[in-house]
Write a protein that holds these residues in place. Structure first.
Motif, PDB file in Angstrom:
ATOM      1  N   ARG A   1     -91.510  43.456  -7.860  1.00 29.39           N
ATOM      2  CA  ARG A   1     -90.462  42.506  -6.947  1.00 29.39           C
ATOM      3  C   ARG A   1     -89.594  42.014  -7.955  1.00 29.39           C
ATOM      4  O   ARG A   1     -89.937  41.059  -8.644  1.00 29.39           O
ATOM      5  N   LEU A   2     -88.264  42.205  -7.559  1.00 33.42           N
ATOM      6  CA  LEU A   2     -87.200  41.792  -8.282  1.00 33.42           C
ATOM      7  C   LEU A   2     -86.208  40.989  -7.484  1.00 33.42           C
ATOM      8  O   LEU A   2     -85.770  41.500  -6.290  1.00 33.42           O
ATOM      9  N   ARG A   3     -86.080  39.749  -7.873  1.00 33.86           N
ATOM     10  CA  ARG A   3     -84.920  38.717  -7.199  1.00 33.86           C
ATOM     11  C   ARG A   3     -83.645  38.515  -8.233  1.00 33.86           C
ATOM     12  O   ARG A   3     -83.839  38.056  -9.207  1.00 33.86           O
ATOM     13  N   VAL A   4     -82.520  39.040  -7.897  1.00 43.28           N
ATOM     14  CA  VAL A   4     -81.450  38.832  -8.678  1.00 43.28           C
ATOM     15  C   VAL A   4     -80.329  37.858  -8.027  1.00 43.28           C
ATOM     16  O   VAL A   4     -80.196  37.943  -6.870  1.00 43.28           O
ATOM     17  N   HIS A   5     -80.122  36.757  -8.718  1.00 44.10           N
ATOM     18  CA  HIS A   5     -79.121  35.671  -8.039  1.00 44.10           C
ATOM     19  C   HIS A   5     -77.849  35.957  -7.938  1.00 44.10           C
ATOM     20  O   HIS A   5     -76.970  35.203  -7.456  1.00 44.10           O
ATOM     21  N   ASP A   6     -77.330  36.817  -8.956  1.00 48.98           N
ATOM     22  CA  ASP A   6     -75.930  36.871  -9.197  1.00 48.98           C
ATOM     23  C   ASP A   6     -75.783  38.671  -8.564  1.00 48.98           C
ATOM     24  O   ASP A   6     -76.638  39.225  -8.355  1.00 48.98           O
ATOM     25  N   PRO A   7     -74.549  38.827  -8.449  1.00 46.60           N
ATOM     26  CA  PRO A   7     -74.356  40.343  -8.105  1.00 46.60           C
ATOM     27  C   PRO A   7     -74.844  41.104  -9.254  1.00 46.60           C
ATOM     28  O   PRO A   7     -75.063  40.890 -10.385  1.00 46.60           O
ATOM     29  N   LEU A   8     -75.489  42.461  -8.669  1.00 45.53           N
ATOM     30  CA  LEU A   8     -76.209  43.173  -9.700  1.00 45.53           C
ATOM     31  C   LEU A   8     -75.344  43.753 -10.778  1.00 45.53           C
ATOM     32  O   LEU A   8     -74.243  44.166 -10.515  1.00 45.53           O
ATOM     33  N   SER A   9     -75.585  43.685 -12.164  1.00 52.58           N
ATOM     34  CA  SER A   9     -74.736  44.180 -13.165  1.00 52.58           C
ATOM     35  C   SER A   9     -74.537  45.704 -13.041  1.00 52.58           C
ATOM     36  O   SER A   9     -75.558  46.490 -12.648  1.00 52.58           O
ATOM     37  N   MET A  10     -73.580  46.046 -13.523  1.00 45.37           N
ATOM     38  CA  MET A  10     -73.142  47.441 -13.462  1.00 45.37           C
ATOM     39  C   MET A  10     -73.884  48.512 -14.441  1.00 45.37           C
ATOM     40  O   MET A  10     -74.072  49.624 -14.106  1.00 45.37           O
ATOM     41  N   ASP A  11     -74.948  47.781 -15.276  1.00 45.43           N
ATOM     42  CA  ASP A  11     -75.651  48.650 -15.949  1.00 45.43           C
ATOM     43  C   ASP A  11     -77.055  48.767 -15.392  1.00 45.43           C
ATOM     44  O   ASP A  11     -77.974  49.428 -16.291  1.00 45.43           O
ATOM     45  N   PHE A  12     -77.194  48.534 -14.613  1.00 40.24           N
ATOM     46  CA  PHE A  12     -78.483  48.622 -13.639  1.00 40.24           C
ATOM     47  C   PHE A  12     -78.673  49.851 -13.273  1.00 40.24           C
ATOM     48  O   PHE A  12     -77.951  50.448 -12.709  1.00 40.24           O
ATOM     49  N   THR A  13     -79.782  50.712 -13.481  1.00 40.25           N
ATOM     50  CA  THR A  13     -80.299  52.118 -13.044  1.00 40.25           C
ATOM     51  C   THR A  13     -81.222  52.060 -12.238  1.00 40.25           C
ATOM     52  O   THR A  13     -82.200  51.393 -12.804  1.00 40.25           O
ATOM     53  N   LYS A  14     -81.579  52.811 -11.293  1.00 42.33           N
ATOM     54  CA  LYS A  14     -82.980  52.874 -10.559  1.00 42.33           C
ATOM     55  C   LYS A  14     -84.009  53.779 -11.377  1.00 42.33           C
ATOM     56  O   LYS A  14     -85.175  53.264 -11.293  1.00 42.33           O
ATOM     57  N   GLU A  15     -83.553  54.127 -12.673  1.00 40.77           N
ATOM     58  CA  GLU A  15     -84.565  54.743 -13.340  1.00 40.77           C
ATOM     59  C   GLU A  15     -85.372  53.666 -14.168  1.00 40.77           C
ATOM     60  O   GLU A  15     -86.582  53.973 -14.653  1.00 40.77           O
ATOM     61  N   LEU A  16     -84.772  52.530 -14.258  1.00 37.85           N
ATOM     62  CA  LEU A  16     -85.752  51.313 -14.888  1.00 37.85           C
ATOM     63  C   LEU A  16     -86.834  50.792 -14.013  1.00 37.85           C
ATOM     64  O   LEU A  16     -87.719  50.320 -14.478  1.00 37.85           O
ATOM     65  N   PHE A  17     -86.749  50.999 -12.813  1.00 36.54           N
ATOM     66  CA  PHE A  17     -87.646  50.220 -11.938  1.00 36.54           C
ATOM     67  C   PHE A  17     -88.556  51.326 -11.029  1.00 36.54           C
ATOM     68  O   PHE A  17     -88.320  51.168  -9.646  1.00 36.54           O
ATOM     69  N   PRO A  18     -89.077  52.120 -11.579  1.00 35.65           N
ATOM     70  CA  PRO A  18     -89.847  53.133 -10.684  1.00 35.65           C
ATOM     71  C   PRO A  18     -90.685  52.488  -9.598  1.00 35.65           C
ATOM     72  O   PRO A  18     -91.437  53.205  -8.883  1.00 35.65           O
ATOM     73  N   SER A  19     -91.344  51.419 -10.176  1.00 40.88           N
ATOM     74  CA  SER A  19     -92.374  50.698  -9.229  1.00 40.88           C
ATOM     75  C   SER A  19     -92.113  49.783  -8.433  1.00 40.88           C
ATOM     76  O   SER A  19     -92.879  48.999  -7.641  1.00 40.88           O
ATOM     77  N   LEU A  20     -90.596  49.553  -8.184  1.00 41.89           N
ATOM     78  CA  LEU A  20     -90.115  48.528  -7.482  1.00 41.89           C
ATOM     79  C   LEU A  20     -90.283  48.606  -5.902  1.00 41.89           C
ATOM     80  O   LEU A  20     -89.745  49.848  -5.517  1.00 41.89           O
ATOM     81  N   THR A  21     -90.874  47.631  -5.343  1.00 47.78           N
ATOM     82  CA  THR A  21     -91.047  47.941  -3.910  1.00 47.78           C
ATOM     83  C   THR A  21     -90.387  46.915  -3.138  1.00 47.78           C
ATOM     84  O   THR A  21     -90.001  46.887  -1.806  1.00 47.78           O
ATOM     85  N   HIS A  22     -89.899  45.662  -3.910  1.00 49.45           N
ATOM     86  CA  HIS A  22     -89.277  44.640  -2.964  1.00 49.45           C
ATOM     87  C   HIS A  22     -87.894  44.065  -3.823  1.00 49.45           C
ATOM     88  O   HIS A  22     -88.346  43.796  -5.137  1.00 49.45           O
ATOM     89  N   TYR A  23     -86.868  44.080  -3.151  1.00 45.48           N
ATOM     90  CA  TYR A  23     -85.717  43.789  -3.907  1.00 45.48           C
ATOM     91  C   TYR A  23     -84.877  42.607  -2.958  1.00 45.48           C
ATOM     92  O   TYR A  23     -84.733  42.617  -1.861  1.00 45.48           O
ATOM     93  N   SER A  24     -84.487  41.654  -3.896  1.00 42.10           N
ATOM     94  CA  SER A  24     -83.656  40.596  -3.274  1.00 42.10           C
ATOM     95  C   SER A  24     -82.413  40.151  -4.116  1.00 42.10           C
ATOM     96  O   SER A  24     -82.526  40.265  -5.349  1.00 42.10           O
ATOM     97  N   CYS A  25     -81.451  39.836  -3.247  1.00 39.92           N
ATOM     98  CA  CYS A  25     -80.128  39.511  -3.993  1.00 39.92           C
ATOM     99  C   CYS A  25     -79.385  38.383  -2.834  1.00 39.92           C
ATOM    100  O   CYS A  25     -79.744  38.285  -1.801  1.00 39.92           O
ATOM    101  N   THR A  26     -78.559  37.667  -3.505  1.00 39.35           N
ATOM    102  CA  THR A  26     -77.744  36.527  -2.788  1.00 39.35           C
ATOM    103  C   THR A  26     -76.422  37.273  -2.241  1.00 39.35           C
ATOM    104  O   THR A  26     -75.695  37.716  -3.127  1.00 39.35           O
ATOM    105  N   ALA A  27     -75.854  37.141  -0.990  1.00 36.48           N
ATOM    106  CA  ALA A  27     -74.626  37.318  -0.781  1.00 36.48           C
ATOM    107  C   ALA A  27     -73.804  36.294  -0.779  1.00 36.48           C
ATOM    108  O   ALA A  27     -74.134  35.032  -0.461  1.00 36.48           O
ATOM    109  N   ARG A  28     -72.625  36.364  -1.215  1.00 36.06           N
ATOM    110  CA  ARG A  28     -71.497  35.258  -1.297  1.00 36.06           C
ATOM    111  C   ARG A  28     -70.466  35.831  -0.752  1.00 36.06           C
ATOM    112  O   ARG A  28     -70.017  37.095  -0.549  1.00 36.06           O
ATOM    113  N   PRO A  29     -69.649  35.046   0.021  1.00 33.51           N
ATOM    114  CA  PRO A  29     -68.260  35.270   0.594  1.00 33.51           C
ATOM    115  C   PRO A  29     -67.264  36.298  -0.451  1.00 33.51           C
ATOM    116  O   PRO A  29     -67.354  35.754  -1.491  1.00 33.51           O
ATOM    117  N   ASN A  30     -66.706  37.210   0.311  1.00 36.31           N
ATOM    118  CA  ASN A  30     -65.839  38.080  -0.526  1.00 36.31           C
ATOM    119  C   ASN A  30     -66.651  38.933  -1.715  1.00 36.31           C
ATOM    120  O   ASN A  30     -65.900  39.560  -2.247  1.00 36.31           O
TER     121      ASN A  30
END
Length: 174
Positions: free
Chosen positions: A63-92
């Protein structure tokens, strides 16, 4: 703006989780849930840590919660066990780009997008389009009369409602 006035504090904590354990220290091999503030360029750094410590940490996270926009260096290969993801939406700021990479994760079951920026009106086309991207996406709204983000964040540890269990309400994102 730096979180709590300490430049890079959360990155320092994240990176320290990957350091070799002290003789009387804790190993973080059971850590499954992670909340990250200021994830800018941290994923690439974690991939380069000695002895694959950063990779090992990421691979065990479910389970990963990210408060800022996801960084460009994020890759799906890093998180093969991830079942839950959360992020924050901001205007624009579009979350669509970051969701492409995240929704491709093989074990992903739930995507929660949170926002303080909404109107108490029926969902508009933009909001509906976001939800149509993937059936796993839910929107949670914070603000007056709603459970706060910190309350929901702590809820999991107290076995109360949390961002992973709270039911979504359909409203218009602003």
């Amino acid at each position: 703006m730096h979180e709590f006035g300490f430049p890079g504090l959360f990155k320092t904590i994240l990176y320290s989780l990957c350091s070799p354990p002290l003789p009387d220290g804790l190993e973080h091999t059971k850590l499954k849930e992670l909340t990250v503030f200021d994830n800018w360029e941290c994923w690439g750094h974690l991939q380069r840590l000695p002895h694959n410590r950063g990779l090992e940490l990421c691979r065990q996270i479910t389970r990963l919660r990210v408060h800022d926009p996801l960084s460009m260096d994020f890759t799906k290969e890093l998180f093969p066990s991830l079942t839950h993801y959360s992020c924050t939406a901001r205007p624009n700021l579009s979350v669509g780009g970051q969701l492409r990479e995240v929704c491709a994760l093989p074990k992903l079951e739930d995507v929660v997008i949170t926002s303080y920026f909404w109107k108490n009106e029926p969902a508009d086309e933009k909001t509906l389009k976001l939800l149509e991207k993937d059936k796993r996406i839910r929107l949670l709204y914070f603000g007056p009369g709603k459970a706060g983000e910190f309350e929901l964040w702590c809820g999991r540890s107290k076995q109360f409602d949390c961002i992973w269990t709270k039911r979504a309400e359909l409203r218009r994102l602003s």
